[in-house]
Design an enzyme around this catalytic site. Structure first.
Site, PDB file in Angstrom:
ATOM      1  N   GLY A  63      21.837   1.298  25.607  1.00  0.00           N
ATOM      2  CA  GLY A  63      22.739   2.091  24.774  1.00  0.00           C
ATOM      3  C   GLY A  63      23.892   1.203  24.347  1.00  0.00           C
ATOM      4  O   GLY A  63      24.210   0.219  25.027  1.00  0.00           O
ATOM      5  N   HIS A 107      27.752   8.157  29.076  1.00  0.00           N
ATOM      6  CA  HIS A 107      28.359   6.828  29.180  1.00  0.00           C
ATOM      7  C   HIS A 107      28.780   6.333  27.789  1.00  0.00           C
ATOM      8  O   HIS A 107      29.902   5.854  27.601  1.00  0.00           O
ATOM      9  CB  HIS A 107      27.349   5.862  29.824  1.00  0.00           C
ATOM     10  CG  HIS A 107      27.810   4.453  29.931  1.00  0.00           C
ATOM     11  ND1 HIS A 107      27.995   3.821  31.143  1.00  0.00           N
ATOM     12  CD2 HIS A 107      28.116   3.522  28.982  1.00  0.00           C
ATOM     13  CE1 HIS A 107      28.413   2.573  30.919  1.00  0.00           C
ATOM     14  NE2 HIS A 107      28.480   2.371  29.610  1.00  0.00           N
ATOM     15  N   GLU A 108      27.868   6.465  26.808  1.00  0.00           N
ATOM     16  CA  GLU A 108      28.168   5.961  25.456  1.00  0.00           C
ATOM     17  C   GLU A 108      29.244   6.798  24.767  1.00  0.00           C
ATOM     18  O   GLU A 108      30.112   6.257  24.080  1.00  0.00           O
ATOM     19  CB  GLU A 108      26.894   5.912  24.603  1.00  0.00           C
ATOM     20  CG  GLU A 108      25.782   5.014  25.141  1.00  0.00           C
ATOM     21  CD  GLU A 108      26.239   3.619  25.538  1.00  0.00           C
ATOM     22  OE1 GLU A 108      27.190   3.090  24.948  1.00  0.00           O
ATOM     23  OE2 GLU A 108      25.633   3.055  26.475  1.00  0.00           O
ATOM     24  N   HIS A 110      32.693   5.815  25.709  1.00  0.00           N
ATOM     25  CA  HIS A 110      33.202   4.620  25.007  1.00  0.00           C
ATOM     26  C   HIS A 110      33.997   5.013  23.754  1.00  0.00           C
ATOM     27  O   HIS A 110      34.946   4.322  23.384  1.00  0.00           O
ATOM     28  CB  HIS A 110      32.036   3.722  24.555  1.00  0.00           C
ATOM     29  CG  HIS A 110      31.579   2.744  25.597  1.00  0.00           C
ATOM     30  ND1 HIS A 110      32.398   1.766  26.118  1.00  0.00           N
ATOM     31  CD2 HIS A 110      30.381   2.573  26.196  1.00  0.00           C
ATOM     32  CE1 HIS A 110      31.710   1.033  26.994  1.00  0.00           C
ATOM     33  NE2 HIS A 110      30.484   1.516  27.070  1.00  0.00           N
ATOM     34  N   CYS A 163      27.324  -1.717  32.375  1.00  0.00           N
ATOM     35  CA  CYS A 163      27.795  -1.676  30.985  1.00  0.00           C
ATOM     36  C   CYS A 163      27.860  -3.101  30.448  1.00  0.00           C
ATOM     37  O   CYS A 163      28.340  -3.999  31.143  1.00  0.00           O
ATOM     38  CB  CYS A 163      29.175  -1.038  30.946  1.00  0.00           C
ATOM     39  SG  CYS A 163      29.889  -0.965  29.303  1.00  0.00           S
ATOM     40  N   LEU A 164      27.379  -3.288  29.226  1.00  0.00           N
ATOM     41  CA  LEU A 164      27.394  -4.626  28.623  1.00  0.00           C
ATOM     42  C   LEU A 164      28.819  -5.145  28.443  1.00  0.00           C
ATOM     43  O   LEU A 164      29.034  -6.343  28.359  1.00  0.00           O
ATOM     44  CB  LEU A 164      26.671  -4.603  27.267  1.00  0.00           C
ATOM     45  CG  LEU A 164      25.181  -4.252  27.316  1.00  0.00           C
ATOM     46  CD1 LEU A 164      24.624  -4.093  25.905  1.00  0.00           C
ATOM     47  CD2 LEU A 164      24.397  -5.294  28.088  1.00  0.00           C
ATOM     48  N   GLN A 170      32.082  -1.325  21.215  1.00  0.00           N
ATOM     49  CA  GLN A 170      31.625  -2.502  21.967  1.00  0.00           C
ATOM     50  C   GLN A 170      31.341  -3.697  21.065  1.00  0.00           C
ATOM     51  O   GLN A 170      31.264  -4.819  21.551  1.00  0.00           O
ATOM     52  CB  GLN A 170      30.366  -2.171  22.777  1.00  0.00           C
ATOM     53  CG  GLN A 170      30.631  -1.158  23.889  1.00  0.00           C
ATOM     54  CD  GLN A 170      29.381  -0.931  24.716  1.00  0.00           C
ATOM     55  OE1 GLN A 170      28.571  -0.074  24.385  1.00  0.00           O
ATOM     56  NE2 GLN A 170      29.216  -1.692  25.777  1.00  0.00           N
TER      57      GLN A 170
HETATM   58 NI    NI Z   1      28.954   0.813  28.279  1.00  0.00          NI
END
Ligand code: NI
Length: 169
Positions: free
Chosen positions: A46, A136-137, A140, A94-95, A51
């Site tokens: 995701g 989660h997304e 963000h 998370c990236l 991000q």
């Molecule tokens: Ni994330």
């Protein structure tokens, strides 16, 4: 299509409340395909627009069913959780928050209202792992990282580690 830079904690763009998307144009489509490519390259399951440094309310999530299937993703624009029930605990990473995974408490089932790439209103219900990814997304887009759901002790340890990395750069 191009792979974009993934912004990492503590970059301030990750802390901003992202803006509502109002133009469903070619520029948006380009951001979406770049996000998908960036997500699969990472690899991740995701990705939210902040991000890649775009502070707009847009997420892409992987919906590929079997590992050998051709990659398939879903785009959600201006997503909002309208209904939620239950709780679950599942491991997240998370990236934008490298080298950390931790269990986070989330809703078990959610209904999300959102717009598709044409701007049409849609609704989707999700549960279990898929519901975790969506929560989660969507976090963000509100400047929230999974880190914020951890105990202050765990968060503090991670902050210290990042400070050390940055000092060593
Ligand atoms: Ni994330």
């Amino acid at each position: 299509m191009s792979i974009r830079k993934i912004y990492k904690y503590p970059d301030p763009v990750l802390r901003k409340k992202a803006a509502t998307v109002t133009s469903f144009d070619e520029k948006l489509e380009e951001i979406i395909s770049d996000m998908a490519q960036t997500m699969y390259d990472a690899p991740g399951i995701g990705l939210a627009a902040p991000q890649i440094g775009q502070s707009i309310r847009l997420i892409v999530v992987d919906i590929t069913e079997e590992p050998d299937d051709e990659k398939k993703y879903m785009t959600m624009i201006n997503p909002e959780i309208s209904i939620h029930t239950g709780n679950q605990l599942d491991e997240e990473g998370c990236l934008s928050v490298p080298e950390l995974t931790a269990n986070v408490k989330r809703y078990k089932e959610i209904t999300v209202s959102y717009q598709d790439t044409k701007g049409d209103s849609r609704e989707l219900s999700a549960e279990n792992r898929f519901a975790v990814v969506l929560q989660h997304e969507i976090d963000h887009l509100n400047g929230v990282l999974f880190l914020d759901h951890l105990s202050s002790l765990k968060r503090g340890l991670y902050k210290k580690k990042v400070k050390k990395w940055l000092a060593e750069k």
